[in-house]
Design a protein around this motif. Sequence first.
Motif, short mmCIF file in Angstrom:
data_model
loop_
_atom_site.label_atom_id
_atom_site.label_comp_id
_atom_site.label_asym_id
_atom_site.label_seq_id
_atom_site.Cartn_x
_atom_site.Cartn_y
_atom_site.Cartn_z
N SER A 11 0.23 -1.25 0.03
CA SER A 11 -0.21 0.19 0.36
C SER A 11 1.23 1.09 -0.05
N GLU A 12 2.68 1.43 0.23
CA GLU A 12 3.02 2.13 0.05
C GLU A 12 3.71 3.01 -1.30
N ASP A 13 3.04 2.13 -2.21
CA ASP A 13 2.92 2.76 -3.23
C ASP A 13 2.12 3.72 -3.88
N ALA A 14 1.24 3.42 -2.92
CA ALA A 14 -0.13 4.39 -3.22
C ALA A 14 -0.28 5.67 -3.01
N PHE A 15 0.32 5.90 -1.60
CA PHE A 15 0.43 6.90 -0.91
C PHE A 15 1.81 7.19 -0.54
N GLY A 16 2.18 8.79 -0.50
CA GLY A 16 3.48 8.73 0.02
C GLY A 16 3.41 9.01 1.83
N ALA A 17 4.56 10.11 2.03
CA ALA A 17 4.67 10.24 3.07
C ALA A 17 3.97 11.13 3.17
N SER A 18 4.10 12.12 2.50
CA SER A 18 3.55 12.89 2.52
C SER A 18 2.27 13.44 2.12
N ALA A 19 0.58 12.36 1.80
CA ALA A 19 -0.27 11.85 1.44
C ALA A 19 -1.05 12.81 2.78
N PRO A 20 -1.89 13.43 2.23
CA PRO A 20 -2.92 13.51 3.14
C PRO A 20 -4.03 12.57 4.20
N ARG A 21 -3.75 11.38 3.78
CA ARG A 21 -4.25 9.68 4.20
C ARG A 21 -3.92 9.06 3.74
N GLU A 22 -4.45 7.28 4.08
CA GLU A 22 -3.11 6.88 4.18
C GLU A 22 -3.89 5.43 4.42
N ARG A 23 -3.66 4.16 3.54
CA ARG A 23 -4.59 3.54 3.48
C ARG A 23 -3.41 1.62 4.43
N PHE A 24 -4.17 1.45 4.57
CA PHE A 24 -2.92 0.13 5.26
C PHE A 24 -3.97 -0.80 5.08
N LEU A 25 -4.23 -1.48 4.16
CA LEU A 25 -5.06 -2.77 4.24
C LEU A 25 -5.11 -4.51 4.28
N GLY A 26 -5.44 -5.45 4.51
CA GLY A 26 -5.04 -6.51 3.71
C GLY A 26 -3.64 -7.43 5.18
N SER A 27 -3.12 -6.11 6.21
CA SER A 27 -2.64 -6.74 7.16
C SER A 27 -3.09 -7.75 7.76
N PRO A 28 -2.52 -9.06 8.34
CA PRO A 28 -2.82 -10.28 9.22
C PRO A 28 -2.61 -9.38 11.25
N GLY A 29 -3.50 -9.45 11.81
CA GLY A 29 -3.60 -8.55 12.81
C GLY A 29 -2.73 -7.12 13.14
N THR A 30 -2.43 -6.76 14.34
CA THR A 30 -2.35 -5.63 14.34
C THR A 30 -0.58 -5.12 13.90
N GLU A 31 0.11 -6.49 14.44
CA GLU A 31 1.78 -6.01 14.54
C GLU A 31 2.44 -4.85 13.72
N SER A 32 1.34 -4.49 11.83
CA SER A 32 1.81 -4.08 10.61
C SER A 32 1.87 -2.46 10.94
N ALA A 33 0.20 -3.06 11.78
CA ALA A 33 -0.55 -1.46 11.99
C ALA A 33 0.79 -0.95 13.57
N ARG A 34 0.60 -0.94 14.34
CA ARG A 34 0.83 -0.47 15.02
C ARG A 34 2.49 -0.03 14.41
N SER A 35 3.82 -0.50 13.65
CA SER A 35 4.49 -0.14 13.40
C SER A 35 4.71 0.90 12.65
N ARG A 36 3.38 0.55 11.58
CA ARG A 36 2.89 2.14 9.95
C ARG A 36 2.18 2.80 11.16
N ILE A 37 1.49 2.39 12.20
CA ILE A 37 0.87 4.57 13.02
C ILE A 37 2.06 5.03 13.17
N ALA A 38 3.14 4.54 14.43
CA ALA A 38 4.39 4.95 14.61
C ALA A 38 5.13 5.81 13.16
N GLU A 39 5.66 5.00 12.13
CA GLU A 39 5.90 5.91 11.48
C GLU A 39 5.28 7.07 10.30
N TRP A 40 4.12 7.03 10.41
CA TRP A 40 3.67 8.47 9.84
C TRP A 40 3.05 9.12 10.81
#
Length: 446
Positions: A11-40
Amino acid sequence: MRGHHQAEDSSEDAFGASAPRERFLGSPGTESARSRIAEWLASEGIDEGRAHLHAMLVGLRRFDAVNLAYGEAAGDEALEEVAARMSNFAAGELEGRWLVSRAGGGSFLLLAAEPCSRERWQLVADELAEAVARPIPTPSGVLRLSPRLALVRMLEGEAIDLMLDRLGQSLSEATQRQGARIVWANGEATPPGRSSAQLEADLLAAIERDEIEVLFQPQFSLPDDRLVGAEALARWNHPELGRIGASALFAIAERTDHIVPLSRHIARKSLDLAQAWPARLRLSLNVTAADLAFGSYARQLLDKLRETGFPPNRLTLEVTEQSLISDVGLAAQIMAEFAANGIRMALDDFGAGFCNFRYLKLLPLHYLKLDRSMVDGIGRDRRDRAVLRAIVAMAKALDLEVIAEGIESEAQRTRVAAEGCAYYQGFVRAQPMSAEMFAKLVAVSE
């Protein structure tokens, strides 16, 4: 939106760091989501514990029964549809940076980084619950899901993990209780909100004081990318609830029985603002079910056109399938009157509902406006492209032009142009903007 929501980490291919919003879909569990939230959060320079970080966890009650009754394929399709609806909703209602992710099983996380009162976050949750609960047609039957939502605001000094843990515990408790559709995480009381009478008074006062803002979503032709007009959208900056987008605004108006005054106000204001546009630009207005049921709606709108001098042949009225359900015969008569006066008609959100092709026979239409779910996966999924190609071919056979909505990447824009869509709108070129900003866009496009 199928295809886009299959399990993948791209999903990072569709939205760069400067995008006003971001999707992160399809990842099992919340570990990847935790990491991604911290990143943005870090990329935005936002510290953990700031009050404008809000989250909600959406759980589908007794989702295992769906798999048992309809099969796992239907269950997977339902999960993809829920992810699509949540992303569509967030794109329309949230202005800041946002994220939607799978949180394991039949649950999804929505996180937003924008100033937002507790009352408004609960209002957003209520509208999102309605969107998720809408029937989902599948080859195996029509699914009706029962969402439960847990809400939270990140507390001062609170870590992401602790916030997510509070959400998970609260959602688990909510799914065990009858009638608890929306709950706040432990440690936060549910806001009392405003009564229908209060909201009714607030809305009437806002209309009277001209506090309902009209935004314009630019529309462009394909393949030349020329500005051709704009869709009028509404926004209400409530003094206590904060910014309320068009979806929630009309839901409030419906609950307080004030859709017709609100719709009439937006139409008048939009036409007044559009008078100064160059003659080549069109204005699109949304038509509600209440408008079509109002006996003098056509006469009043035609009178307003004459009053403002805005040419009827530069106006498009957009109707959804949902607004046609109550009395399609009456709607067809009203739409025919508009068409006889040179106004063009569009069937909006095509593909979002049951796609009743009978409407294409009965109604005097000029455009099919594709719901964003019809174009979201066309860059990756062969079936999505095949569906789009078939819809465009059908539209051409019926002498209808196709407008693609929700175009968010250059790849999508290129694809819908190649498949024969005539127009598009979406964040890839322009977000909804004020009348002043739209005037500047018009000036540079001349």
